[in-house]
Motif scaffolding. Structure first.
Motif, PDB file in Angstrom:
ATOM      1  N   ALA A  29       0.834  -1.204   0.000  1.00 47.17           N
ATOM      2  CA  ALA A  29       0.000   0.000   0.000  1.00 47.17           C
ATOM      3  C   ALA A  29       0.867   1.253   0.000  1.00 47.17           C
ATOM      4  O   ALA A  29       0.578   2.219  -0.715  1.00 47.17           O
ATOM      5  CB  ALA A  29      -0.924  -0.005   1.213  1.00 47.17           C
ATOM      6  N   ILE A  30       1.936   1.252   0.777  1.00 45.51           N
ATOM      7  CA  ILE A  30       2.838   2.400   0.804  1.00 45.51           C
ATOM      8  C   ILE A  30       3.517   2.567  -0.556  1.00 45.51           C
ATOM      9  O   ILE A  30       3.662   3.683  -1.056  1.00 45.51           O
ATOM     10  CB  ILE A  30       3.876   2.235   1.929  1.00 45.51           C
ATOM     11  CG1 ILE A  30       3.182   2.356   3.282  1.00 45.51           C
ATOM     12  CG2 ILE A  30       4.993   3.263   1.815  1.00 45.51           C
ATOM     13  CD1 ILE A  30       4.077   2.032   4.453  1.00 45.51           C
ATOM     14  N   TYR A  31       3.914   1.470  -1.180  1.00 43.37           N
ATOM     15  CA  TYR A  31       4.541   1.522  -2.500  1.00 43.37           C
ATOM     16  C   TYR A  31       3.568   2.089  -3.533  1.00 43.37           C
ATOM     17  O   TYR A  31       3.941   2.930  -4.353  1.00 43.37           O
ATOM     18  CB  TYR A  31       5.013   0.127  -2.910  1.00 43.37           C
ATOM     19  CG  TYR A  31       5.655   0.078  -4.258  1.00 43.37           C
ATOM     20  CD1 TYR A  31       6.936   0.566  -4.444  1.00 43.37           C
ATOM     21  CD2 TYR A  31       4.980  -0.448  -5.355  1.00 43.37           C
ATOM     22  CE1 TYR A  31       7.537   0.535  -5.687  1.00 43.37           C
ATOM     23  CE2 TYR A  31       5.566  -0.485  -6.598  1.00 43.37           C
ATOM     24  CZ  TYR A  31       6.849   0.010  -6.766  1.00 43.37           C
ATOM     25  OH  TYR A  31       7.427  -0.018  -7.997  1.00 43.37           O
ATOM     26  N   PHE A  32       2.312   1.660  -3.500  1.00 41.46           N
ATOM     27  CA  PHE A  32       1.301   2.154  -4.431  1.00 41.46           C
ATOM     28  C   PHE A  32       1.082   3.657  -4.247  1.00 41.46           C
ATOM     29  O   PHE A  32       0.977   4.399  -5.229  1.00 41.46           O
ATOM     30  CB  PHE A  32      -0.016   1.393  -4.225  1.00 41.46           C
ATOM     31  CG  PHE A  32      -1.124   1.872  -5.103  1.00 41.46           C
ATOM     32  CD1 PHE A  32      -1.140   1.573  -6.451  1.00 41.46           C
ATOM     33  CD2 PHE A  32      -2.150   2.644  -4.584  1.00 41.46           C
ATOM     34  CE1 PHE A  32      -2.160   2.021  -7.266  1.00 41.46           C
ATOM     35  CE2 PHE A  32      -3.172   3.100  -5.391  1.00 41.46           C
ATOM     36  CZ  PHE A  32      -3.177   2.784  -6.735  1.00 41.46           C
ATOM     37  N   VAL A  33       1.027   4.118  -3.030  1.00 37.88           N
ATOM     38  CA  VAL A  33       0.851   5.555  -2.755  1.00 37.88           C
ATOM     39  C   VAL A  33       2.032   6.342  -3.296  1.00 37.88           C
ATOM     40  O   VAL A  33       1.860   7.412  -3.887  1.00 37.88           O
ATOM     41  CB  VAL A  33       0.651   5.797  -1.238  1.00 37.88           C
ATOM     42  CG1 VAL A  33       0.768   7.261  -0.895  1.00 37.88           C
ATOM     43  CG2 VAL A  33      -0.686   5.250  -0.789  1.00 37.88           C
ATOM     44  N   GLN A  34       3.239   5.822  -3.143  1.00 39.30           N
ATOM     45  CA  GLN A  34       4.430   6.507  -3.648  1.00 39.30           C
ATOM     46  C   GLN A  34       4.394   6.606  -5.173  1.00 39.30           C
ATOM     47  O   GLN A  34       4.707   7.661  -5.740  1.00 39.30           O
ATOM     48  CB  GLN A  34       5.693   5.766  -3.189  1.00 39.30           C
ATOM     49  CG  GLN A  34       6.968   6.432  -3.614  1.00 39.30           C
ATOM     50  CD  GLN A  34       7.174   7.788  -2.977  1.00 39.30           C
ATOM     51  OE1 GLN A  34       6.673   8.070  -1.905  1.00 39.30           O
ATOM     52  NE2 GLN A  34       7.925   8.631  -3.648  1.00 39.30           N
ATOM     53  N   ILE A  35       4.014   5.547  -5.854  1.00 33.19           N
ATOM     54  CA  ILE A  35       3.921   5.566  -7.316  1.00 33.19           C
ATOM     55  C   ILE A  35       2.860   6.567  -7.765  1.00 33.19           C
ATOM     56  O   ILE A  35       3.054   7.310  -8.728  1.00 33.19           O
ATOM     57  CB  ILE A  35       3.606   4.154  -7.865  1.00 33.19           C
ATOM     58  CG1 ILE A  35       4.788   3.229  -7.627  1.00 33.19           C
ATOM     59  CG2 ILE A  35       3.250   4.196  -9.336  1.00 33.19           C
ATOM     60  CD1 ILE A  35       6.047   3.595  -8.368  1.00 33.19           C
ATOM     61  N   GLU A  36       1.739   6.634  -7.079  1.00 36.64           N
ATOM     62  CA  GLU A  36       0.688   7.588  -7.449  1.00 36.64           C
ATOM     63  C   GLU A  36       1.144   9.030  -7.219  1.00 36.64           C
ATOM     64  O   GLU A  36       0.763   9.925  -7.968  1.00 36.64           O
ATOM     65  CB  GLU A  36      -0.599   7.295  -6.676  1.00 36.64           C
ATOM     66  CG  GLU A  36      -1.292   6.029  -7.123  1.00 36.64           C
ATOM     67  CD  GLU A  36      -1.668   6.049  -8.598  1.00 36.64           C
ATOM     68  OE1 GLU A  36      -2.202   7.064  -9.078  1.00 36.64           O
ATOM     69  OE2 GLU A  36      -1.402   5.041  -9.282  1.00 36.64           O
TER      70      GLU A  36
END
Length: 107
Positions: A29-36
Motif C-alpha cells: 500500500a505504501i509503494y502504491f501511494v508513492q507511485i501515485e
C-alpha cells in the motif's frame, strides 16, 4: 518450579508472525501511494508543458510539428492536430507505473 517473568519461545514466534503479516500488508500500500504521488507530479508537469505550448501556438499562427519534450526524466511526446472546428495539442507519456497517459488542450 519458580515463576519466570520472561516470554516463552512460542509467544515470541506468534508476535513475530503478527508483525510480519502487518508489514506484508502495509508495504504494498505504501509503494502504491508513492507511485501515485510520482504520477501526479508527472501529470502536473505535463499540464504545465501543455499550457506553455498552447500559449506559444496561439501566439504563432504557423503549423506546429510533433516533437519530444524531456522534463524530470520523463519523455513527453507532443502531438498537434487540426480539426475542422478547432485545433488540438496533446501530450503523451508513459508514467512510472507503466501506464500510458495523455492530456490534450483544444483551441
Amino acid at each position: 518450579m519458580k515463576n519466570c517473568n520472561g516470554f516463552m519461545l512460542i509467544e515470541v514466534m506468534i508476535g513475530m508472525f503478527i508483525i510480519s503479516v502487518i508489514i506484508s500488508v502495509i508495504f504494498p500500500a505504501i509503494y502504491f501511494v508513492q507511485i501515485e504521488r510520482v504520477t501526479l507530479k508527472e501529470e502536473k508537469a505535463a499540464e504545465h508543458i501543455l499550457q506553455r505550448l498552447t500559449f506559444e501556438s496561439l501566439k504563432n499562427t504557423g503549423h506546429l510539428e510533433e516533437k519530444v519534450v524531456y522534463k524530470n526524466n520523463v519523455t513527453y511526446t507532443v502531438i498537434y492536430g487540426q480539426k475542422l472546428t478547432h485545433s488540438e495539442l496533446c501530450l503523451q507519456w508513459e508514467g512510472r507505473s507503466g501506464r500510458l497517459y495523455e492530456r490534450c488542450s483544444y483551441f
